[in-house]
Design a protein around this motif. Structure first.
Motif, short mmCIF file in Angstrom:
data_model
loop_
_atom_site.label_atom_id
_atom_site.label_comp_id
_atom_site.label_asym_id
_atom_site.label_seq_id
_atom_site.Cartn_x
_atom_site.Cartn_y
_atom_site.Cartn_z
N LYS A 1 0.84 -1.20 0.00
CA LYS A 1 0.00 0.00 0.00
C LYS A 1 0.87 1.24 0.00
O LYS A 1 1.79 1.32 0.79
N PRO A 2 0.62 2.22 -0.81
CA PRO A 2 -0.35 2.35 -1.89
C PRO A 2 0.27 2.19 -3.27
O PRO A 2 -0.11 2.89 -4.21
N HIS A 3 1.22 1.29 -3.42
CA HIS A 3 1.98 1.21 -4.67
C HIS A 3 1.69 0.00 -5.55
O HIS A 3 1.74 0.12 -6.77
N ARG A 4 1.42 -1.15 -4.95
CA ARG A 4 1.34 -2.37 -5.76
C ARG A 4 0.43 -3.38 -5.09
O ARG A 4 0.51 -3.62 -3.88
N LEU A 5 -0.42 -3.99 -5.90
CA LEU A 5 -1.32 -5.04 -5.44
C LEU A 5 -1.30 -6.15 -6.48
O LEU A 5 -1.47 -5.89 -7.68
N VAL A 6 -1.06 -7.39 -6.04
CA VAL A 6 -1.04 -8.53 -6.94
C VAL A 6 -2.07 -9.54 -6.44
O VAL A 6 -2.04 -9.94 -5.27
N ILE A 7 -2.98 -9.94 -7.34
CA ILE A 7 -4.08 -10.84 -6.97
C ILE A 7 -4.03 -12.08 -7.86
O ILE A 7 -4.00 -11.97 -9.09
N ARG A 8 -4.02 -13.26 -7.23
CA ARG A 8 -4.25 -14.51 -7.97
C ARG A 8 -5.76 -14.58 -8.15
O ARG A 8 -6.51 -14.54 -7.19
N TRP A 9 -6.22 -14.67 -9.39
CA TRP A 9 -7.60 -14.37 -9.76
C TRP A 9 -8.15 -15.52 -10.59
O TRP A 9 -7.54 -15.92 -11.58
N ARG A 10 -9.31 -16.02 -10.22
CA ARG A 10 -9.95 -17.09 -10.99
C ARG A 10 -11.44 -16.81 -11.13
O ARG A 10 -12.13 -16.55 -10.16
N ASN A 11 -11.92 -16.86 -12.37
CA ASN A 11 -13.34 -16.69 -12.62
C ASN A 11 -14.06 -17.94 -12.14
O ASN A 11 -13.62 -19.05 -12.41
N VAL A 12 -15.19 -17.76 -11.44
CA VAL A 12 -15.94 -18.92 -10.95
C VAL A 12 -17.35 -19.02 -11.51
O VAL A 12 -18.01 -20.04 -11.31
N PHE A 13 -17.84 -18.00 -12.22
CA PHE A 13 -19.22 -18.06 -12.67
C PHE A 13 -19.37 -18.47 -14.13
O PHE A 13 -20.47 -18.81 -14.56
N ARG A 14 -18.30 -18.46 -14.91
CA ARG A 14 -18.37 -18.93 -16.30
C ARG A 14 -17.46 -20.14 -16.44
O ARG A 14 -16.24 -20.01 -16.39
N PRO A 15 -18.03 -21.35 -16.62
CA PRO A 15 -17.24 -22.58 -16.65
C PRO A 15 -16.08 -22.55 -17.66
O PRO A 15 -14.99 -23.04 -17.35
N GLU A 16 -16.29 -21.96 -18.83
CA GLU A 16 -15.23 -21.95 -19.84
C GLU A 16 -14.05 -21.06 -19.42
O GLU A 16 -12.91 -21.29 -19.84
N LEU A 17 -14.30 -20.07 -18.57
CA LEU A 17 -13.22 -19.24 -18.05
C LEU A 17 -12.58 -19.88 -16.83
O LEU A 17 -11.37 -19.84 -16.65
N ASN A 18 -13.40 -20.49 -15.99
CA ASN A 18 -12.90 -21.16 -14.79
C ASN A 18 -11.93 -22.28 -15.14
O ASN A 18 -10.91 -22.45 -14.48
N GLU A 19 -12.21 -23.01 -16.20
CA GLU A 19 -11.35 -24.14 -16.56
C GLU A 19 -9.96 -23.72 -17.01
O GLU A 19 -9.04 -24.53 -17.04
N GLU A 20 -9.77 -22.44 -17.32
CA GLU A 20 -8.44 -21.95 -17.69
C GLU A 20 -7.52 -21.83 -16.48
O GLU A 20 -6.32 -21.67 -16.64
N GLY A 21 -8.09 -21.88 -15.29
CA GLY A 21 -7.27 -21.81 -14.08
C GLY A 21 -7.05 -20.38 -13.62
O GLY A 21 -7.77 -19.46 -13.99
N ASP A 22 -6.01 -20.22 -12.81
CA ASP A 22 -5.73 -18.92 -12.20
C ASP A 22 -5.06 -17.98 -13.18
O ASP A 22 -4.28 -18.38 -14.04
N SER A 23 -5.37 -16.70 -12.99
CA SER A 23 -4.66 -15.63 -13.67
C SER A 23 -3.95 -14.82 -12.60
O SER A 23 -4.17 -15.03 -11.39
N LEU A 24 -3.11 -13.91 -13.02
CA LEU A 24 -2.43 -13.03 -12.08
C LEU A 24 -2.70 -11.60 -12.52
O LEU A 24 -2.45 -11.24 -13.68
N CYS A 25 -3.25 -10.80 -11.61
CA CYS A 25 -3.57 -9.41 -11.89
C CYS A 25 -2.66 -8.54 -11.02
O CYS A 25 -2.68 -8.65 -9.80
#
Length: 160
Positions: free
Chosen positions: A77-101
């Motif tokens: 804070k307040p310079h950098r935030l990194v989130i491991r991110w996974r879509n859970v409501f669209r199956p075709e996106l969820n199956e791709e696994g985690d992304s990093l934002c």
């Protein structure tokens, strides 16, 4: 997912968005992490986390359903935030696994530079295609809200 947010391979799908906002790093951090702010520029959606490295993170529709979930990888804070991110409501996106934002906030004269880098370790990611349409709208709303007090596009996300 690599722990280093800037490591990219030829097989990664990556979306990068840079915007300059008339704000301060602290005000932008608050806008990115505060439920009250997020609901205003993210179409009624909000995030839940304590914003500490290793903590769970989730993004919720206005009706409470979980859209995305993951973990805070890094928070400076307040310079950098990194989130491991996974879509859970669209199956075709969820199956791709985690992304990093990765959200990077830098002072730049009288404004703040916000760089959002969203990455998936796979070529041709449908998730990255989806966020490539979503992030510009969300960040335009955020910029306008911080600079004028009003959002640019006050629509509500339904998750339909």
């Amino acid at each position: 997912m690599n722990s280093e947010a800037n490591a990219t391979t030829a097989s990664d799908s990556v979306f990068v968005y840079v915007t300059y906002i008339r704000s301060t790093p602290d005000a932008l951090w608050t806008a990115l992490t505060s439920r009250a702010f997020t609901e205003r520029y993210w179409y009624g959606m909000h995030m839940e986390s304590d914003w500490q490295a290793g903590s769970p993170w989730s993004l919720h529709f206005a009706d409470g359903r979980v859209a995305d979930e993951g973990e805070i990888v890094a928070a400076d804070k307040p310079h950098r935030l990194v989130i491991r991110w996974r879509n859970v409501f669209r199956p075709e996106l969820n199956e791709e696994g985690d992304s990093l934002c990765t959200l990077e906030i830098e002072s730049a004269e009288q404004v703040v530079r916000l760089t959002v880098t969203h990455r998936v370790e796979r070529p041709g990611s449908k998730f990255i295609e989806a966020v490539s349409g979503g992030w510009p709208r969300i960040l335009s709303n955020l910029k306008t809200l911080l600079e004028t007090g009003e959002v640019l596009m006050p629509l509500v996300a339904t998750g339909a």
